[in-house]
Write a protein that holds these residues in place. Structure first.
Motif, short mmCIF file in Angstrom:
data_model
loop_
_atom_site.label_atom_id
_atom_site.label_comp_id
_atom_site.label_asym_id
_atom_site.label_seq_id
_atom_site.Cartn_x
_atom_site.Cartn_y
_atom_site.Cartn_z
N LEU A 42 0.84 -1.20 0.00
CA LEU A 42 0.00 0.00 0.00
C LEU A 42 0.87 1.25 0.00
N ASP A 59 -0.54 3.64 -2.73
CA ASP A 59 -1.51 3.07 -3.67
C ASP A 59 -1.08 3.33 -5.12
N GLN A 91 -13.61 6.37 5.70
CA GLN A 91 -13.31 5.06 5.12
C GLN A 91 -11.88 5.00 4.56
N PRO A 92 -10.90 5.29 5.41
CA PRO A 92 -9.52 5.34 4.94
C PRO A 92 -8.98 3.95 4.59
N GLU A 93 -7.92 3.94 3.79
CA GLU A 93 -7.24 2.68 3.45
C GLU A 93 -6.17 2.34 4.47
N VAL A 94 -5.71 3.35 5.21
CA VAL A 94 -4.70 3.12 6.24
C VAL A 94 -4.98 4.09 7.39
N LYS A 131 -7.76 9.34 2.22
CA LYS A 131 -7.68 7.87 2.31
C LYS A 131 -6.74 7.43 3.43
N MET A 186 -7.70 -3.68 9.22
CA MET A 186 -7.27 -2.33 8.83
C MET A 186 -5.74 -2.26 8.77
N THR A 187 -5.21 -1.66 7.71
CA THR A 187 -3.78 -1.38 7.64
C THR A 187 -3.47 -0.26 8.62
N ARG A 204 -0.88 -4.11 2.66
CA ARG A 204 -2.30 -4.03 3.05
C ARG A 204 -2.59 -5.02 4.17
#
Length: 250
Positions: free
Chosen positions: A9, A71, A164-167, A88, A197-198, A36
């Motif tokens: 990620l 990403d 709704q973050p990716e990390v 994100k 969750m990352t 991730r």
């Protein structure tokens, strides 16, 4: 690690942060891949560069040199819309940074309505789901001044999750709390890790690092001295500097 590169990620290459020319090397050539679903816990003495590294991951600290790819996008490029990418990346600080004049519900729904285009109804529904997860659903109409430190920090975490973050990036999230409030915040973070969750977390909580991290990084003088699984870091440290650090903190 032999995992597919699609799993990566955040990729950090030769990251440097210097002050006063090269007199102070806050970061001195860090290279790392964060995958991730990984929970990376960064430990080390004060002034070792832990927070500088964490804050560089979303460019709150601008590096002197090196690249950070999030990403697949080079966030260190001047062409990148960093504000768009920061949506994100959830960030939780030592201090809660809640708006004191807004209710908890308003604190949580403001950004997703403005930046993600959620309707008030959608945002409030999501907020109530998250507040219920951290057992603070009855505080939705309270103001920050009416909450304990631990409650505020749990709100700060779920407020970040509203986007709704990716990390999720945590910068010593429990260091400003009274000892009895630390556990309730770490419990929320453990649940996040369980949910996949990352996470990248700078912390002094060694028990959390042992229990939750998939990888522990030990930093000193702006460099990564050693990194490994929690079992190896805590039971079988290779580096003398890490050994002396652990003797002081465990």
């Amino acid at each position: 690690m032999s995992a597919d590169s699609n799993d990566i990620l955040i990729s950090v290459k030769d990251l440097k942060k210097y002050y006063n020319g090269e007199a102070i090397k806050a970061l001195d050539g860090i290279t790392d891949d964060i995958r991730r679903g990984e929970v990376v816990v960064i430990i080390g003495p004060s002034g070792s560069g832990k927070s500088t590294y964490l804050r560089s991951l979303n460019l709150l600290e601008r590096p002197t040199d090196g690249t950070i790819t999030f990403d697949g996008i080079d966030i260190t490029s001047p062409k990148t819309d960093i504000n768009n990418l920061r949506q994100k990346m959830g960030m939780v600080f030592q201090h809660f940074n809640l708006f004191p004049h807004l209710t908890i519900m308003r604190n949580m729904t403001l950004a997703p309505m403005k930046l993600l285009g959620l309707s008030g109804e959608e945002a409030e529904k999501r907020a109530m789901e998250l507040l219920t997860k951290v057992n603070l659903q009855d505080r939705a109409q309270s103001y920050p001044s009416q909450l304990s430190g631990g409650q505020k920090q749990r709100i700060a975490i779920v407020r970040a999750l509203m986007m709704q973050p990716e990390v999720m990036l945590f910068d010593e999230p429990t260091s400003a709390l009274d000892p009895e409030m630390v556990g309730e915040v770490l419990e929320v973070m453990k649940q996040l890790a369980t949910d996949g969750m990352t996470m990248v977390c700078v912390t002094h909580e060694m028990g959390f690092a042992k229990e939750v991290a998939s990888r522990v990084i030990f930093m000193d003088s702006g460099t990564v001295i050693e990194q490994n699984t929690p079992a190896e870091i805590f039971s079988n440290p290779k580096n003398e500097r890490l050994r002396s650090f652990l003797l002081k903190v465990l």
